[in-house]
Scaffold this active site. Sequence first.
Site, PDB file in Angstrom:
ATOM      1  N   SER A 118      42.022 -17.174  10.837  1.00  0.00           N
ATOM      2  CA  SER A 118      41.091 -18.294  11.218  1.00  0.00           C
ATOM      3  C   SER A 118      41.766 -18.294  12.281  1.00  0.00           C
ATOM      4  CB  SER A 118      39.957 -18.918  11.374  1.00  0.00           C
ATOM      5  OG  SER A 118      41.038 -20.245  10.471  1.00  0.00           O
ATOM      6  N   HIS A 127      38.022 -11.499  11.487  1.00  0.00           N
ATOM      7  CA  HIS A 127      38.060 -12.317  11.101  1.00  0.00           C
ATOM      8  C   HIS A 127      36.511 -12.882  11.291  1.00  0.00           C
ATOM      9  CE1 HIS A 127      37.696 -16.838  13.003  1.00  0.00           C
ATOM     10  NE2 HIS A 127      37.148 -16.695  12.299  1.00  0.00           N
ATOM     11  N   GLU A 172      36.167 -10.837  14.395  1.00  0.00           N
ATOM     12  CA  GLU A 172      37.721 -10.383  15.324  1.00  0.00           C
ATOM     13  C   GLU A 172      38.310  -9.075  14.634  1.00  0.00           C
ATOM     14  OE1 GLU A 172      37.957 -14.550  18.330  1.00  0.00           O
ATOM     15  OE2 GLU A 172      38.259 -14.560  16.219  1.00  0.00           O
ATOM     16  N   ASN A 200      38.868 -19.072  18.762  1.00  0.00           N
ATOM     17  CA  ASN A 200      38.972 -20.665  18.483  1.00  0.00           C
ATOM     18  C   ASN A 200      40.511 -20.744  20.463  1.00  0.00           C
ATOM     19  OD1 ASN A 200      37.663 -21.700  16.550  1.00  0.00           O
ATOM     20  ND2 ASN A 200      39.342 -20.430  14.913  1.00  0.00           N
TER      21      ASN A 200
END
Length: 509
Positions: free
Chosen positions: A123, A144, A156, A194
């Site tokens: 991540s 991800h 992702e 993120n």
Amino acid sequence: MGALPLETVVGVIGAGTMGAGIAHVAAAAGHRVVVYDQDDGVAAKAIEGIGVRLDRSVERGRIDEESALVTKGNLVAGTSMDDLALCGLVIEAIIEDLDIKRIVLGGIEEIVSPHAILATNTSSLSVTAIAAELQRPERCIGMHFFNPAPVMRLVEIVHGAVTDPDVASSVFETAEAWGKTAVHTKSTPGFIVNRVARPYYGEALRLLSEGAADVVTLDAVYTECGAWRMGPFTLLDLIGLDVNLDVSKSVYARTFNDPRFAPSYVQQSLVDAGHLGRKSGQGFYEYGPDTVEPEPTTAPDHGLDKEVVVHGDPGALGALVDRWSMRGISVTHVAGDGLISVGDIQLRLTDGRSATRLVSEGVAPPNTAVMDWVHDWNTTSRACIAAASTCSRSSLGTLVGALQAAGFRVTVIEDSPGLVVARTLATLASVAGDTVLHGIASVDAIDTAMRLGTNYPSGPLQWAARVGYGRVVDVLDHLVEAYGEERYRASLWLRRAAQGERPVGKGST
């Protein structure tokens, strides 16, 4: 290349929560899945847990019994890494440690076919760095998933610097065939979600540190005005303050201390105290059987005893005028420059300047208040306002009464530049704009990822377009003037969009 055929055996290394979830997804899609964990018995226990969840889904009518049996039959517990030899795709979901991931994938590379794809569920770590010591780094890619993997739709697809485009295409289509919504992104700090999400936490923490409002009130403004599914402080407690802080520190360090991603000392202090959120029983909120849920600060009832006057075209506040009209409130229209007044107080939609600054610049009279942006004027139940330091309490009460007559619960916060929703959306949109500008991901990929990965009500660039790119840039420019910080710089991509250029980016589609 297309999606991997169903006869492709999928390997999952790491049988924790995420690894088990990924194995569940692949098995339910029809692949034979070999689950391996270095600790004896953990893989078998993970498969047993998947079976329990499948049985529960059958009982609740979410899937039929035959589907559950097929999924269970597709799961096999490996006893050594050699059991992964026939896998065409191996996904590691182990500890977030670069050296360990390199060792594990390097070992797998020696076992599987030269054509097998090696995927990492990292991540936060660089896929490029993870792949660097492989013999064939071009076949390494990031997949991800988001927790819980069987439920969350987003994956992702993270391209390392040398990832083969055909590998990326095949993994993308495989994720889609597994019922997920995949997005392409380059391997940069935080990928899409993120990275772009940092300001959601960062601006909330800054507002708290500046005394704009308390935790529960800020959460209420985010959820009721901004329509975010969960307020930032509630979300931080759910994620774990320590986990979120580690991601923030990683993105900050890996972007060479970009101030937009700076961690908060407020969060660090709570982590230092062991207040990690739900898992420790205390974070920004307290958790326990006898805990009373706190209430946000809401203005007491005021009657509407003054005339509402609209001066010219109210622009974005026209929806507020419509709410008054729908409730039978008389509104007088006169010529002017797009302002609203109630008695002797003037109301403006925030442009990033505080109400006090507007007064000091001679732009507005002493009795002035600014109102925060909302996601949807038709459905929002709360209005967030701030008054200039020169505004009288009685005049502010008059405005509160008028907004209550429009059907709002009203929260009055300290006179902070950009208030809550406007400054947070603007900073989210700026980071998202740079993510497009730098070729990390496309506009559609970013908006999709933020809606599905974080449950945002709209993608940040979609929302910015609806508000108007120019207004978003104005807020950012005024925040830069207020704080004197690069933290609020507007992305060149946003500026081009505001100037009427066709905003373009090199992001994958």
